[in-house]
Design a protein around this motif. Structure first.
Motif, PDB file in Angstrom:
ATOM      1  N   HIS A 149       0.872  -1.179   0.000  1.00 13.70           N
ATOM      2  CA  HIS A 149       0.000   0.000   0.000  1.00 13.70           C
ATOM      3  C   HIS A 149       0.910   1.231   0.000  1.00 13.70           C
ATOM      4  O   HIS A 149       1.816   1.314   0.830  1.00 13.70           O
ATOM      5  CB  HIS A 149      -0.864   0.031   1.261  1.00 13.70           C
ATOM      6  N   ILE A 150       0.641   2.152  -0.915  1.00 12.01           N
ATOM      7  CA  ILE A 150       1.443   3.374  -0.940  1.00 12.01           C
ATOM      8  C   ILE A 150       0.831   4.416   0.001  1.00 12.01           C
ATOM      9  O   ILE A 150      -0.368   4.388   0.280  1.00 12.01           O
ATOM     10  CB  ILE A 150       1.596   3.964  -2.363  1.00 12.01           C
ATOM     11  N   ALA A 151       1.678   5.311   0.451  1.00 10.97           N
ATOM     12  CA  ALA A 151       1.206   6.404   1.305  1.00 10.97           C
ATOM     13  C   ALA A 151       0.313   7.326   0.490  1.00 10.97           C
ATOM     14  O   ALA A 151       0.618   7.657  -0.663  1.00 10.97           O
ATOM     15  CB  ALA A 151       2.404   7.176   1.857  1.00 10.97           C
ATOM     16  N   GLN A 205      12.815   4.560  -6.196  1.00 12.42           N
ATOM     17  CA  GLN A 205      11.516   5.093  -6.586  1.00 12.42           C
ATOM     18  C   GLN A 205      10.426   4.096  -6.211  1.00 12.42           C
ATOM     19  O   GLN A 205      10.679   2.901  -6.091  1.00 12.42           O
ATOM     20  CB  GLN A 205      11.469   5.386  -8.091  1.00 12.42           C
ATOM     21  N   ILE A 206       9.233   4.613  -6.034  1.00  9.66           N
ATOM     22  CA  ILE A 206       8.049   3.818  -5.721  1.00  9.66           C
ATOM     23  C   ILE A 206       6.970   4.239  -6.723  1.00  9.66           C
ATOM     24  O   ILE A 206       6.939   5.399  -7.149  1.00  9.66           O
ATOM     25  CB  ILE A 206       7.606   4.069  -4.254  1.00  9.66           C
ATOM     26  N   PRO A 207       6.042   3.332  -7.097  1.00 12.54           N
ATOM     27  CA  PRO A 207       4.995   3.718  -8.043  1.00 12.54           C
ATOM     28  C   PRO A 207       4.300   5.033  -7.655  1.00 12.54           C
ATOM     29  O   PRO A 207       4.070   5.299  -6.471  1.00 12.54           O
ATOM     30  CB  PRO A 207       4.020   2.536  -7.991  1.00 12.54           C
ATOM     31  N   ALA A 235       5.252   7.832  -4.794  1.00 18.40           N
ATOM     32  CA  ALA A 235       4.934   7.804  -3.361  1.00 18.40           C
ATOM     33  C   ALA A 235       6.209   7.732  -2.530  1.00 18.40           C
ATOM     34  O   ALA A 235       7.221   7.174  -2.954  1.00 18.40           O
ATOM     35  CB  ALA A 235       4.034   6.615  -3.044  1.00 18.40           C
ATOM     36  N   CYS A 236       6.122   8.286  -1.327  1.00 12.26           N
ATOM     37  CA  CYS A 236       7.296   8.316  -0.450  1.00 12.26           C
ATOM     38  C   CYS A 236       7.498   7.005   0.301  1.00 12.26           C
ATOM     39  O   CYS A 236       8.630   6.672   0.670  1.00 12.26           O
ATOM     40  CB  CYS A 236       7.211   9.493   0.522  1.00 12.26           C
ATOM     41  N   VAL A 237       6.428   6.248   0.535  1.00  9.46           N
ATOM     42  CA  VAL A 237       6.510   5.004   1.299  1.00  9.46           C
ATOM     43  C   VAL A 237       5.516   3.994   0.727  1.00  9.46           C
ATOM     44  O   VAL A 237       4.409   4.368   0.330  1.00  9.46           O
ATOM     45  CB  VAL A 237       6.162   5.233   2.804  1.00  9.46           C
TER      46      VAL A 237
END
Length: 151
Positions: free
Chosen positions: A39-41, A135-137, A140-142
């Motif tokens: 789950h992205i932030a 990098q994240i999709p 997102a930071c987390v």
């Protein structure tokens, strides 16, 4: 106090489960284990974008990880019907979008881990990994995924 009562005492209401953004499902149950997809932030319904060590500091990253924990609990509730059925949070894996010299991924991830501990008590204590990634999709930071044991 049940997990639902603890969430209410913290002023937290669980959001609707997010629709996957690609070819996967939000969770898979296998026996007594539930595997939650990453789950992205999100902040205000949008990806909480940024890179730790460049755009965001550790405290803001920790807030983002806490927001992810809330979304994870919403998905976990959808998977099992009632958070009281959670026997144990087994494992959390956290990906932190960070610069090469940022070294506080573990502190960022505490935002998630601490809230899980508050809500589930001893059953919320878990094994964990926290990684810095390039990098994240969706920027997102987390991003955090979770494995839980349930009744």
């Amino acid at each position: 106090m049940t997990p639902a009562e603890k969430l209410a005492s913290l002023g937290i209401s669980l959001p609707p489960v997010s629709t996957p953004a690609a070819a996967y499902v939000p969770f898979v149950r296998s026996g007594n284990l539930v595997f939650l997809s990453g789950h992205i932030a999100r902040r205000d319904g949008q990806p909480w974008a940024g890179k730790l060590g460049q755009d965001l500091g550790t405290d803001e990253g920790k807030q983002a990880a806490r927001a992810v924990a809330i979304d994870l609990m919403a998905t976990l509730q959808a998977a099992v019907g009632d958070l009281s059925r959670v026997r144990r949070i087994v494992k959390v894996m956290s990906l932190v979008n960070s610069t090469l010299d940022f070294t506080e991924q573990h502190l960022v991830t505490n935002g998630c881990s601490e809230l899980l501990g508050e809500v589930f008590g001893d059953a919320g204590k878990h094994a964990r990994s926290a990684f810095g990634v390039a990098q994240i999709p969706l920027g997102a930071c987390v991003e955090i995924e979770l494995i839980a044991e349930v009744e």
